[in-house]
Design a protein around this motif. Structure first.
Motif, mmCIF file in Angstrom:
data_model
loop_
_atom_site.group_PDB
_atom_site.id
_atom_site.type_symbol
_atom_site.label_atom_id
_atom_site.label_comp_id
_atom_site.label_asym_id
_atom_site.label_seq_id
_atom_site.Cartn_x
_atom_site.Cartn_y
_atom_site.Cartn_z
ATOM 1 N N ASN A 73 0.902 -1.161 0.139
ATOM 2 C CA ASN A 73 -0.047 -0.019 -0.103
ATOM 3 C C ASN A 73 0.910 1.017 -0.108
ATOM 4 O O ASN A 73 0.605 2.181 -0.788
ATOM 5 N N ASN A 74 1.737 1.208 0.911
ATOM 6 C CA ASN A 74 2.848 2.464 0.886
ATOM 7 C C ASN A 74 3.442 2.723 -0.329
ATOM 8 O O ASN A 74 3.766 3.784 -0.733
ATOM 9 N N ILE A 75 3.974 1.475 -1.207
ATOM 10 C CA ILE A 75 4.581 1.575 -2.398
ATOM 11 C C ILE A 75 3.442 2.464 -3.409
ATOM 12 O O ILE A 75 4.032 3.070 -4.320
ATOM 13 N N VAL A 76 2.211 1.998 -3.423
ATOM 14 C CA VAL A 76 1.449 2.436 -4.306
ATOM 15 C C VAL A 76 1.242 4.026 -4.086
ATOM 16 O O VAL A 76 1.264 4.775 -5.020
ATOM 17 N N GLN A 77 1.119 4.423 -2.869
ATOM 18 C CA GLN A 77 0.764 5.923 -2.527
ATOM 19 C C GLN A 77 2.197 6.638 -2.846
ATOM 20 O O GLN A 77 2.074 7.952 -3.243
ATOM 21 N N THR A 78 3.220 6.063 -2.636
ATOM 22 C CA THR A 78 4.490 6.641 -3.096
ATOM 23 C C THR A 78 4.808 6.971 -4.370
ATOM 24 O O THR A 78 5.006 8.313 -4.868
ATOM 25 N N ALA A 79 4.266 6.191 -5.482
ATOM 26 C CA ALA A 79 4.110 6.508 -6.942
ATOM 27 C C ALA A 79 3.284 7.659 -6.969
ATOM 28 O O ALA A 79 3.309 8.586 -7.867
ATOM 29 N N ALA A 80 1.814 7.550 -6.391
ATOM 30 C CA ALA A 80 0.720 8.239 -6.546
ATOM 31 C C ALA A 80 1.178 9.699 -6.169
ATOM 32 O O ALA A 80 0.727 10.613 -7.125
ATOM 33 N N SER A 81 1.540 9.956 -5.103
ATOM 34 C CA SER A 81 1.799 11.391 -4.716
ATOM 35 C C SER A 81 3.096 11.744 -5.557
ATOM 36 O O SER A 81 2.989 13.086 -5.553
ATOM 37 N N ALA A 82 3.940 11.222 -6.329
ATOM 38 C CA ALA A 82 5.006 11.841 -6.898
ATOM 39 C C ALA A 82 4.161 12.549 -8.319
ATOM 40 O O ALA A 82 4.841 13.407 -8.633
ATOM 41 N N GLY A 83 3.157 11.709 -8.764
ATOM 42 C CA GLY A 83 2.595 12.480 -9.689
ATOM 43 C C GLY A 83 2.057 13.753 -9.411
ATOM 44 O O GLY A 83 2.126 15.018 -10.262
ATOM 45 N N GLU A 84 1.311 13.805 -8.138
ATOM 46 C CA GLU A 84 0.689 14.922 -7.811
ATOM 47 C C GLU A 84 1.680 16.218 -7.856
ATOM 48 O O GLU A 84 1.565 17.537 -8.037
ATOM 49 N N SER A 85 2.995 15.903 -7.287
ATOM 50 C CA SER A 85 3.941 16.707 -7.065
ATOM 51 C C SER A 85 4.578 17.165 -8.156
ATOM 52 O O SER A 85 4.703 18.687 -8.274
ATOM 53 N N LEU A 86 4.795 16.197 -9.009
ATOM 54 C CA LEU A 86 5.489 16.632 -10.674
ATOM 55 C C LEU A 86 4.387 17.737 -11.335
ATOM 56 O O LEU A 86 4.833 18.881 -11.790
#
Length: 651
Positions: A73-86
Motif C-alpha cells: 500500500n505504501n509503495i502505491v501511494q509513494t508513486a501516486a503522490s509523486a505524480g501530484e507533486s510533479l
C-alpha cells in the motif's frame, strides 16, 4: 530506541513491496492525481498533498486482491503522490512559455522530457539526504507521519474510502451543474463606484474545490492568503481608482478586474521576488545542513561505511551520480534546440544542476519542518527565474527574444525537482515509520514521475485549448488563471524587455519587507501566529474571488477545531484518537471534492475542444444567476462541518 522510532514492520521481515499490481496501480494513480492537481493549480494557484487520498484509494483497491500488505500500500501511494507533486512543478512554469507566445502549444516530447528530467533529478537529489534528515535529525515531516498513521489503521479503509468517494461524487456533480449544464454562475460578485472615486468590491468563487483547499491548509494560511487579497482589492484598487477615476465609464466589476490585471497584481510580483529571496536567506543554515549531510552520505557510501539493514538500504550512490549525468544530456539537448547556442545551453544546464540540487535540499528540509503543502515552491521557482534572467541578460542582451524562454526553461526543471524532492521526503518518512525498503520506494518514485511526465503534456494541451490560460478574454471567458505561470512570465519578460509597471513591483517589494519585519516581531514574541511572506504574496496575485473561497474553507476548519476544544474528551488518548479521526474524515471528504471537480473539469475539456463551444450541454440560454451556487456551496460547507464533528464524537 523509542517506540515511535521503531518501524511498524521489523527490518528482518520481508514483505512483497514492488509487485506487478503495485506498479500498475501506482502509475495509474500518479497520472490521475497529476491531472487533478494540474487543473486545481492552474485554476486556484495552490496545490495540495495527495499522499493520504492516494493511500486510502490504494487500500480500497488492494483489498480486492487476496494478497496485499501495508508496505505494498505504501509503495502505491509513494508513486501516486509523486505524480501530484510533479504537476505542481510543471504548472508553475511551463504555461509561461505559452503565455509569452514562445510556444504555441505543449510539444509532447519536449514537455515530457523536461518534466521527466526535473522529476527524476528531484528523486536522485533526495537519496543522499534521506538518512540525515529522516533518521538522524528526526524532522517532523507532518504529511509523512499522517500517511503512515492512515496506512496503519488500514482496517478503516472501507469507511475512509466512503468519505473520499462521497466528496468526489459531490464535487463532480457540482462542477457538471455549473460548467456543463450552466445552471448557475461560477462566481458571485458585486461592485460599486461612487462618484468615480469610491470603489467597493466583493466576490467569491462558488467552487467546492477552492473551499476544500482552504479547509486543508487551515485558517492560518487561508487568512494570510485572504489578507493578500484584501490588500489588493480593498486597499490598492480603491486608492488607484480614487486617483485615476473611471474615464471610460467601464462597469464597476469589469473596471476592478481590468485595474487588477493591468496594474495591481504586480504587487504580487514584487512581493514574491522578495519572498523568494528571503526564503533563501532565511534558510541558509538549513541549506548548509542539507548539503553537508548529502556530501557526507556520498562519502560514506563511497567508503562502504553503510548499514546493511533492509530498512536503511538506499539506491547505490554510484547509480545516483550516473543518473544525474544521464539526465543532464536530454536537458542540454532541449536547451540547445531552443537557444541554438552551445555555450549558453551548456551554462543553462550547469545552472540548472546547481540550482536543482540546492533547491531540492531546501525543499526536502522544509518538508520536514512545515510539510510539503507549505513548501515555498513558488518562491524557489521565481528566485531561480530571476537569477537566470539576470545572468542571461548579461550574456544575450536586452533585445534577446529567447532570453525569457531560456530562464523559464531553467526554472521549469528546478521547480519540478524541488516539488518532487519535498514530496519524496514525506513518502520516505512514512516508509521509515512503516519499515519499508527505501530503495524500493525510490524506484516507485521514479515510476510515479515517469507516468505523470508522459501524461502532463496531454493534460496541459487539452486544458489550454478548452479553457485557455491567464486572464479571461472574449474568446476564453472561463480561462484558468495560471497565477504562478503568469507571474513567472511577467518577471522573465520584464527583466529582458521592460513593460512591467515597476512602481507597483517596488510597492510590492516594500510591502513584503514590512511583512517580513512583522513576522520577525512575532518570532521575537514567541507567538504561534507567524506571517510567512509567501502566503500573503500568493493572495496578492490571486483574484479576490479565489482568496475569499479559500478563506471560507479555512473558517470551516477553524469551526471544526473550535468544536473539538469545546467538547474535548477527558481522556487524553481518546481525545487524540478522536481528533485524528475527525481531521482525517474532513481531509478525505475535502480531497474528494477537489478530485471530483478537477476530473470533471478535465472531462468537459474534451467535448469543448471537439465542439469548439463551452455551452454544448447548457440546459438554457441563460443561467439562473449565482444564487443556486451560493446555496449549494453553503450546504456543502455545513455538510463538511457536520461529518468532521461527527467523526470526533463517534468511533
Amino acid at each position: 530506541m523509542k517506540d515511535e522510532d521503531k518501524p511498524y514492520i521489523k527490518p528482518d521481515i520481508k514483505l512483497p513491496e514492488t509487485t506487478v499490481k503495485a506498479f500498475i496501480l501506482g502509475a495509474i494513480l500518479s497520472a490521475a492525481l497529476a491531472a487533478a492537481n494540474a487543473y486545481l493549480g492552474l485554476f486556484a494557484g495552490l496545490t495540495v498533498s495527495a499522499s493520504i487520498p492516494a493511500a486510502v484509494i490504494s487500500m480500497a483497491i488492494l483489498k480486492l486482491f487476496k494478497k496485499n500488505n501495508i508496505l505494498e500500500n505504501n509503495i502505491v501511494q509513494t508513486a501516486a503522490s509523486a505524480g501530484e507533486s510533479l504537476a505542481a512543478g510543471v504548472i508553475f512554469t511551463f504555461p509561461a512559455l505559452v503565455l509569452m507566445g514562445y510556444w504555441s502549444g505543449f510539444n509532447y516530447l519536449e514537455t515530457s522530457l523536461i518534466a521527466l528530467s526535473g522529476g527524476v533529478l528531484g528523486v536522485l537529489f533526495t537519496i543522499p539526504l534521506r538518512s540525515a534528515l529522516i533518521v538522524k535529525q528526526k524532522l517532523k515531516f507532518p504529511e509523512g507521519v499522517a500517511t503512515s498513521e492512515v496506512l496503519k489503521s488500514g482496517e478503516e479503509g472501507g469507511k475512509a474510502i466512503k468519505f473520499l468517494a462521497m466528496g468526489a461524487l459531490l464535487g463532480a456533480l457540482v462542477k457538471l451543474s455549473e460548467s456543463g449544464l450552466k445552471i448557475w454562475d461560477a462566481v458571485f460578485e458585486k461592485a460599486t463606484l461612487a462618484a468615480d472615486k469610491a470603489y467597493l468590491y466583493f466576490g467569491i468563487n462558488l467552487s467546492p474545490a477552492l473551499m476544500s483547499v482552504g479547509y486543508i491548509v487551515g485558517l492560518r494560511i487561508a487568512s494570510l492568503v485572504f489578507a493578500g487579497g484584501v490588500i489588493s482589492w480593498w486597499i490598492a484598487i480603491p486608492i488607484y481608482l480614487y486617483l485615476n477615476g473611471n474615464p471610460d465609464g467601464v462597469e464597476p466589476v469589469a473596471l476592478g478586474s481590468a485595474t487588477w490585471n493591468s496594474n495591481i497584481r504586480f504587487l504580487g510580483v514584487g512581493a514574491m521576488v522578495v519572498g523568494g529571496l528571503w526564503a533563501l536567506i532565511n534558510l541558509k543554515g538549513a541549506i548548509g545542513t542539507a548539503l553537508n549531510a548529502g556530501l557526507k552520505a556520498i562519502k560514506n557510501k563511497a567508503s562502504g561505511t553503510v548499514t546493511t539493514l533492509r530498512t536503511e538500504k538506499d539506491t547505490p550512490m554510484q547509480w545516483v551520480i550516473m543518473g544525474v549525468g544521464i539526465m543532464v544530456v536530454p536537458i542540454f539537448i532541449i536547451y540547445l534546440r531552443e537557444i541554438e547556442e552551445v555555450p549558453i545551453s551548456g551554462l543553462m544546464a550547469i545552472i540548472m544542476v546547481i540550482a536543482g540540487f540546492l533547491f531540492a535540499a531546501v525543499a526536502g528540509y522544509m518538508a520536514g519542518l512545515v510539510g510539503s503543502s507549505n513548501n515555498p515552491i513558488s518562491g524557489v521557482s521565481i528566485a531561480t527565474i530571476l537569477t537566470s534572467s539576470l545572468i542571461l541578460l548579461a550574456l544575450l542582451g536586452s533585445g534577446s527574444e529567447k532570453g525569457p524562454a531560456a530562464a523559464i526553461l531553467i526554472g521549469s526543471v528546478v521547480a519540478c525537482a524541488a516539488a518532487i524532492a519535498g514530496d519524496n521526503m514525506q513518502d520516505l518518512k512514512a516508509g521509515h515509520l512503516l519499515g519499508a525498503t527505501p530503495q524500493r520506494q525510490q524506484i516507485m518514485q521514479m515510476v510515479g514521475v515517469v507516468a505523470a511526465a508522459f501524461a502532463m503534456p496531454l493534460i496541459l494541451d487539452l486544458l489550454n485549448e478548452a479553457y485557455g490560460f491567464g486572464p479571461a478574454t472574449a474568446e476564453k471567458p472561463n480561462s484558468l488563471q495560471a497565477p504562478q505561470a503568469t507571474l513567472m512570465q511577467s518577471v522573465a519578460v520584464g527583466v529582458f524587455g521592460g513593460g512591467l509597471p515597476w512602481v507597483m513591483v517596488y510597492f510590492g517589494m516594500g510591502l513584503a519587507v514590512v511583512i517580513i519585519i512583522l513576522d520577525k516581531m512575532q518570532e521575537m514574541r514567541q507567538s504561534e501566529f507567524r506571517i510567512p511572506v509567501l502566503a500573503v504574496a500568493v493572495g496578492l496575485y490571486l483574484p479576490f474571488e479565489l482568496d475569499s473561497a479559500i478563506m471560507l474553507g479555512g473558517i470551516i476548519a477553524w469551526l471544526v477545531g473550535k468544536y473539538q476544544k469545546q467538547n474535548q474528551l477527558q481522556d487524553e488518548g481518546q481525545h487524540k484518537a478522536a481528533k485524528q479521526r475527525s481531521e482525517r474524515t474532513g481531509l478525505l471528504f475535502a480531497s474528494g471534492l477537489i478530485t471530483g471537480e478537477a476530473l470533471i473539469g478535465i472531462g468537459l475539456a474534451v467535448p469543448i475542444v471537439l465542439t469548439e463551444s463551452d455551452d454544448f450541454m447548457a440546459l438554457t440560454e441563460e443561467t439562473f444567476g449565482s444564487l443556486p451556487g451560493l446555496v449549494v456551496i453553503l450546504a456543502i460547507c455545513v455538510f463538511l462541518y457536520r461529518i468532521a464533528v461527527k467523526a470526533y464524537r463517534t468511533e
